[in-house]
Motif scaffolding. Structure first.
Motif, mmCIF file in Angstrom:
data_model
loop_
_atom_site.group_PDB
_atom_site.id
_atom_site.type_symbol
_atom_site.label_atom_id
_atom_site.label_comp_id
_atom_site.label_asym_id
_atom_site.label_seq_id
_atom_site.Cartn_x
_atom_site.Cartn_y
_atom_site.Cartn_z
ATOM 1 N N PRO A 521 -68.124 -12.620 44.087
ATOM 2 C CA PRO A 521 -68.026 -12.032 42.852
ATOM 3 C C PRO A 521 -69.016 -10.812 42.481
ATOM 4 C CG PRO A 521 -67.932 -14.414 42.788
ATOM 5 C CD PRO A 521 -68.493 -14.120 43.932
ATOM 6 N N VAL A 522 -68.564 -9.944 41.662
ATOM 7 C CA VAL A 522 -69.368 -8.656 41.608
ATOM 8 C C VAL A 522 -69.334 -8.278 39.951
ATOM 9 C CG1 VAL A 522 -67.386 -7.117 41.821
ATOM 10 C CG2 VAL A 522 -69.698 -6.194 42.336
ATOM 11 N N VAL A 523 -70.432 -7.508 39.310
ATOM 12 C CA VAL A 523 -70.498 -7.039 38.298
ATOM 13 C C VAL A 523 -70.042 -5.441 38.417
ATOM 14 C CG1 VAL A 523 -71.717 -6.749 36.132
ATOM 15 C CG2 VAL A 523 -72.019 -8.695 37.457
ATOM 16 N N ARG A 524 -69.439 -4.946 37.484
ATOM 17 C CA ARG A 524 -69.057 -3.416 37.773
ATOM 18 C C ARG A 524 -69.204 -2.853 36.420
ATOM 19 N NH1 ARG A 524 -65.174 -2.812 42.957
ATOM 20 N NH2 ARG A 524 -66.824 -3.056 44.218
ATOM 21 N N SER A 578 -70.124 8.906 24.760
ATOM 22 C CA SER A 578 -70.237 8.049 25.935
ATOM 23 C C SER A 578 -70.126 6.706 25.462
ATOM 24 C CB SER A 578 -71.626 8.335 26.567
ATOM 25 O OG SER A 578 -71.893 7.324 27.461
ATOM 26 N N ASN A 579 -69.296 5.934 26.249
ATOM 27 C CA ASN A 579 -68.978 4.449 26.122
ATOM 28 C C ASN A 579 -68.988 3.724 27.613
ATOM 29 O OD1 ASN A 579 -67.606 3.987 23.238
ATOM 30 N ND2 ASN A 579 -66.964 6.120 24.201
ATOM 31 N N GLU A 580 -69.623 2.347 27.372
ATOM 32 C CA GLU A 580 -69.891 1.639 28.545
ATOM 33 C C GLU A 580 -69.004 0.509 28.584
ATOM 34 O OE1 GLU A 580 -74.185 0.282 29.867
ATOM 35 O OE2 GLU A 580 -73.127 -1.387 28.800
ATOM 36 N N ILE A 581 -68.461 0.222 29.888
ATOM 37 C CA ILE A 581 -67.653 -0.769 30.174
ATOM 38 C C ILE A 581 -68.141 -1.449 31.384
ATOM 39 C CG2 ILE A 581 -65.986 0.402 31.660
ATOM 40 C CD1 ILE A 581 -63.927 -1.392 30.866
ATOM 41 N N VAL A 582 -68.191 -2.940 30.927
ATOM 42 C CA VAL A 582 -69.092 -3.663 32.143
ATOM 43 C C VAL A 582 -67.596 -4.766 32.485
ATOM 44 C CG1 VAL A 582 -70.757 -5.551 32.657
ATOM 45 C CG2 VAL A 582 -71.286 -3.465 31.516
ATOM 46 N N VAL A 583 -67.410 -5.204 33.749
ATOM 47 C CA VAL A 583 -66.562 -6.219 34.015
ATOM 48 C C VAL A 583 -67.395 -7.228 34.992
ATOM 49 C CG1 VAL A 583 -64.413 -6.414 35.166
ATOM 50 C CG2 VAL A 583 -64.643 -4.478 33.813
ATOM 51 N N PHE A 584 -67.242 -8.527 34.843
ATOM 52 C CA PHE A 584 -67.513 -9.315 35.677
ATOM 53 C C PHE A 584 -66.412 -9.835 36.616
ATOM 54 C CE2 PHE A 584 -69.008 -14.094 36.664
ATOM 55 C CZ PHE A 584 -69.305 -13.818 37.881
ATOM 56 N N GLU A 585 -66.056 -9.806 37.967
ATOM 57 C CA GLU A 585 -64.791 -10.109 38.584
ATOM 58 C C GLU A 585 -65.148 -10.873 39.615
ATOM 59 O OE1 GLU A 585 -61.226 -10.564 40.183
ATOM 60 O OE2 GLU A 585 -61.443 -9.073 38.367
ATOM 61 N N LEU A 586 -64.358 -11.994 39.541
ATOM 62 C CA LEU A 586 -64.676 -13.105 40.578
ATOM 63 C C LEU A 586 -63.744 -13.037 41.793
ATOM 64 C CD1 LEU A 586 -65.256 -14.288 37.881
ATOM 65 C CD2 LEU A 586 -64.516 -16.434 38.403
ATOM 66 N N LEU A 587 -62.651 -12.261 41.775
ATOM 67 C CA LEU A 587 -61.535 -12.202 43.109
ATOM 68 C C LEU A 587 -61.237 -11.251 43.405
ATOM 69 C CD1 LEU A 587 -59.233 -14.949 41.355
ATOM 70 C CD2 LEU A 587 -61.156 -15.471 42.910
#
Length: 605
Positions: A521-524, A578-587
């Motif tokens: 998994p990764v955080v982007r 400016s706006n920030e988006i964070v995604v924690f993706e498992l797969l």
């Protein structure tokens, strides 16, 4: 301006002059009607939950309620929001339920309050805080002493916030519900009487009531209190059942009327044609019955606060993040065709001389194509300090409420075998030497995976996600999360675990790199710029499974299985620039995503 001034004057006349003591109203039970200051009053109410709507949008949603013809708003109060850890209370920000009630008053709306404290509501643990499970011997929804002690502490804190806002104290709370569909769970009248006593001691000294479905009303009503009914709308049946459990009298109140339904992961999106319910609404209102639509506006279950259903005949069914509910007001707060049809019905039943305000125009929405998420970090590179134990510990053992726990041990390699996780709760990504080798999903009763181990010492990582505690039924008492029993490999127990708590309650403080990261998994993270803010919907259909945040606000979970494929982003949480988006993706991480101007809530994959 003149129209606005007239509205202000009307509001002052209804609820008293701002800054001065509010006039006390009398709200009472008549033989067949509710009586407001001695005159018959028919509640036309809609359910709307303050945590499922951004605080900045509460007032706008209430204006929509008025425009549909509602005179009352119903809401639960959520114990696990207000006492997330034992003895630590929070009534701030989106948890400021007193402000929610006050805004309703300013908008000319009465309130039905449901502190319960069990709420069901497709909400994590039915509203109970996770830590109750750490109190040895505590039994929810019972006369057990430890439960009643914690219940009393909680309800008195709620009373400090809300008891002064009851109608008999000059506020706009008409009635307060004790427990919630208790008759579907038990039939202990002494327990219900304890509820009544605790509510009164907390300051709720106005009208109290119970609510139950038809088959449970006899179990769930408490003599002396009004028994409201859920889930039926035949006027004759409603009146018969309520009067049978209320000394042959009314008033008659449908506490939950369902013109719609909720969704869970992996099943089709539920919709209910409005045309099937307009006639029913008309007949109920024509019979003088008061009603609360569940839901008028569902909103969104953000963070990790969704619940789940489970019983002996149905698999584990965690609910989705969208609580759109096919309600009259959609997830973003816009009027639907159902809204307009119900408004037309309600308009026929207004008191003489009253008209409905105009329906506010739909909120603008926007598409934002090609958002780049060009900063990343692998989850295994941001692990906190572990807790060590011979056997796996549950979330509760770790004093962790929601999110994820990474369990790590080592195995002797150069062999093949079956990995078995007894009572996995709820979803696990299995990794060998940092590489994913499979997943296990409680929804499908999966608890085993065949592994081929490389030679040498092998690092075994098991990332477990709490998909939401059960919110209804007898399994409320079996709600611990994580690896709740043993881990076996080839039939032998695996010992010596390091456990890393990953609650993801916030995503600030994470260090990223712009270099290529292939870890999963990764955080982007990405940045996108806006010239103006409007509602939008992140398209997650090309991703796998995870959680997303915009400008620090959780948008909830996504999962490609559907039916929900987008995450609603309220305009109130965006800004120009400016706006920030964070995604924690498992797969299945992607490097870009699009935001759409419409939601996708009905696509299974």
């Amino acid at each position: 301006m003149r129209f606005f001034f007239i509205l202000q004057i009307a509001g002052l006349l209804l609820f008293g002059q701002a800054g001065k003591a509010q006039p006390k109203h009398q709200f009472a039970l008549g033989g067949s009607d509710f009586l407001l200051d001695g005159k018959p009053f028919q509640m036309i109410s809609g359910e709307m939950h303050y945590p499922r709507v951004p605080r900045e949008a509460w007032r706008a949603r209430m204006k929509m309620a008025k425009a549909m013809g509602l005179n009352t708003i119903g809401t639960y109060v959520f114990w696990n929001l207000h006492e997330p850890q034992k003895g630590k209370f929070d009534f701030s920000g989106n948890n400021d339920v007193a402000e929610f009630v006050k805004i309703a008053r300013e908008e000319g709306l009465w309130v039905i309050l449901r502190p319960s404290p069990y709420v069901c509501a497709e909400w994590e643990f039915g509203g109970y805080p996770y830590w109750l499970q750490n109190e040895k011997g505590l039994v929810v929804r019972s006369k057990e002493a430890k439960y009643l002690k914690e219940y009393e502490t909680y309800i008195k804190e709620v009373g400090k916030q809300l008891a002064p806002l009851q109608v008999n104290h000059g506020g706009n709370i008409l009635m307060v519900q004790i427990e919630n569909e208790y008759g579907s769970y038990g039939n202990d009248k002494e327990y219900l009487a304890v509820n009544q006593r605790l509510f009164k001691e907390a300051g709720f000294d106005g009208l109290l009531y119970t609510c139950d479905p038809p088959e449970a009303i006899e179990n769930g009503h408490l003599p002396g209190l009004l028994s409201a009914i859920n889930g039926i709308d035949n006027p004759a049946k409603v009146k018969k059942l309520i009067s049978e459990n209320h000394d042959g009298k009314g008033p008659f109140y449908i506490a939950e009327w369902y013109p719609a339904w909720f969704d869970w992961w992996g099943t089709k999106h539920h919709t209910v044609p409005a045309e099937s319910y307009t006639g029913r609404l008309d007949s109920v209102l024509s019979a003088g019955i008061s009603i609360n639509m569940y839901m008028f506006h569902g909103g969104t279950t953000r963070g990790f606060m969704n619940g789940a259903n489970y019983n002996d005949t149905h698999p584990f069914e965690p609910q989705i993040s969208s609580y759109d509910y096919d309600a009259p007001l959609d997830e973003a707060g816009n009027a639907t065709p159902k809204f307009m049809l119900f408004r037309s019905v309600i308009a026929k039943h207004l008191p003489a001389g009253q008209t409905l305000p105009a329906v506010p125009v739909a909120k603008p929405s926007m598409a934002v194509p090609g958002i780049k998420l060009n900063q990343s970090v692998g989850l295994l590179n941001i692990l906190p300090k572990p807790v060590l134990n011979k056997t796996p510990l549950t979330f509760e053992d770790l004093n962790q409420d929601y999110g994820f726990v990474l369990y790590r041990s080592t195995l002797t390699g150069g062999r093949e075998g079956l990995l078995k996780l007894n009572e996995l709760r709820d979803y696990a990504v299995i990794m060998v030497n940092g590489k994913r080798v499979g997943v296990l999903d409680r929804r499908h009763n999966q608890d085993s995976l065949r592994l081929v181990l490389p030679s040498g010492r092998v690092k075994l990582d098991i990332l477990v996600e709490n998909l939401g505690r059960i919110n209804f039924g007898p399994y409320l008492l079996h709600n611990k999360k994580g690896i709740t029993q043993r881990v076996l490999f080839n039939g032998k127990e695996v010992y010596n675990w390091a456990m890393y708590s990953l609650p993801f309650s916030k995503v600030s403080g994470i260090t990223y790199t712009a270099k290529k990261v292939d870890d999963i998994p990764v955080v982007r993270k990405g940045i996108f710029n806006l010239k103006a803010a409007a509602d939008t919907y992140l398209d997650m259909s090309h991703w796998g499974k995870g959680v997303a945040w915009v400008n620090g606000h959780s948008l909830g979970r996504y999962w490609s299985v559907g039916p929900q494929q987008t995450l609603y982003v309220p305009a109130e949480w965006l800004k120009t620039g400016s706006n920030e988006i964070v995604v924690f993706e498992l797969l299945k991480p992607q490097k870009t995503m699009d935001a759409l101007d419409k939601p996708i809530l009905d696509q299974l994959q």
